[in-house]
Design an enzyme around this catalytic site. Structure first.
Site: not given
Ligand code: NAI
Length: 328
Positions: A153-154, A232, A234, A295-298
């Site tokens: 998604k991101i 951004t 983990r 950790h403020q991106a959200f």
């Molecule tokens: P998502 O689940 O929509 O996308 C994650 C993508 O990573 C998927 O397309 C998946 O296939 C891929 N993926 C998983 N394992 C993989 C691997 N080993 N190698 C390559 N690709 C792989 O998740 P979304 O919503 O895009 O969020 C991603 C991450 O961003 C979250 O898991 C979270 O840790 C982090 N995040 C950070 C925030 C912040 O405030 N800094 C806020 C929200 C999320």
């Protein structure tokens, strides 16, 4: 229903209260969830936690003992909870899978552009009435190659934005997103190709055993000299010491981070008056070409409203259905 809300900040209280139509009695706790604070949720069945709360096996067992049956995570990532253990114990877990990928993607681009155009240094100079431009040269993002690792998604929104800048896009992901290929001409490739060919690399995978230290010394060695790296997702997706070495030897020219491998004891609190013992973090602060947010991106109004509403929906759903662990 009485619910313990761990790691409460003023904004959590404000946004959760605004969508709680008196159905639930929310007990706002500043404390993070840990073995020491489990007892604060006594006589409740549901708790809510955030990114740096401890959902490890020991804590889950203690929660089970006091009768907790559901954990609602106020965020997208769920790496802080041992899901397998929760399932074995019959504790269900919900999260907020999509609250605003725009909030995070726009923060990514904020870091990219602020690093590139040296906005922090420029502003400091102007505040000191120094209008000399000598050390502020940036580059056009237009026609640069942006490598997106994890294009869910991101990552897909980042693709959309940088496509607008005129960048070409490389993607490494275990799953193909046909929309990103069609709309933004993204090229899917293997990890090595992305590392070797990207001018900017941005990380958007979840943290799991496959992605922990995905960006280590070996990966950094493969990158183009002068690369920009943005994290951004983990903190532990990068090996922080390896990134510092990459900054030291000039392989990495810019590093933007909103998450930090050891952020748990640091982020989300005011430590300005404390003694600082994290030498790794201190090293990062010393680089002029490292830009850090805590950790403020959200943290946008839209995202906070959506997080609160979806968390409330999880409370409502649980109070009505009492769904079991196997149903999730
Ligand atoms: P998502 O689940 O929509 O996308 C994650 C993508 O990573 C998927 O397309 C998946 O296939 C891929 N993926 C998983 N394992 C993989 C691997 N080993 N190698 C390559 N690709 C792989 O998740 P979304 O919503 O895009 O969020 C991603 C991450 O961003 C979250 O898991 C979270 O840790 C982090 N995040 C950070 C925030 C912040 O405030 N800094 C806020 C929200 C999320």
């Amino acid at each position: 229903m009485k619910i313990a809300v761990y790691s409460t900040k003023s904004y959590d209280k404000q946004y959760l209260q605004s969508c709680n139509t008196n159905k639930h009695s929310l007990i706002f706790l500043e404390e993070a969830l840990s073995l020491d604070t489990v007892s604060l949720a006594k006589e409740m069945q549901v708790i809510s936690i955030f990114v740096n709360d401890d959902g490890s096996e020991l804590v889950l067992k203690a929660l089970k003992e006091i009768g907790i049956k559901h954990i609602a995570i106020r965020g997208a990532g769920y790496d802080q909870v041992d899901l397998l253990c929760a399932q074995k114990l019959g504790i269900t877990v919900s999260h907020v899978p999509k609250y605003s990928p725009y909030a995070i993607a726009e923060h990514v681009v904020t870091l990219m552009m602020a690093l590139n155009r040296k906005i922090v240094r420029a502003n400091k100079k102007v505040e000191g009435y120094n209008f000399n431009l000598d050390d502020l040269i940036g580059f056009d993002l237009n026609e640069k190659k942006v490598g997106i690792i994890g294009c869910g998604k991101i990552g897909a929104i980042v693709a959309k934005i940088v496509h607008g800048f005129g960048c070409s896009i490389l993607v490494y992901d275990t799953v193909r997103n046909e929309e990103v290929i069609k709309q933004y001409q993204a090229e899917y490739c293997n990890l090595d190709y992305l590392l070797e060919n990207s001018d900017v690399i941005t990380l958007h995978t979840p943290l799991n055993e496959d992605t922990r230290h995905l960006i280590d010394k070996t990966a950094i060695d493969k990158m183009k000299k002068g690369v920009m790296l943005i994290n951004t997702c983990r903190g532990a997706v990068v090996d922080t010491q390896a990134v510092i070495d990459g900054l030291d030897n000039g392989k990495i020219a810019y590093f933007g981070m909103d998450v930090y491998e050891y952020e748990k004891s640091l982020f989300f609190k005011d430590h300005s008056k404390d003694a600082h013992s994290d030498t790794l973090f201190a090293r990062l602060l010393n680089f002029e070409n490292v830009l850090i947010t805590g950790h403020q991106a959200f943290l946008t109004d839209n995202a906070l409203s959506n997080i609160a509403q979806t968390t409330m929906d999880s409370f409502d759903a649980w109070s009505v259905n009492k769904f079991s662990a196997t149903e999730l």
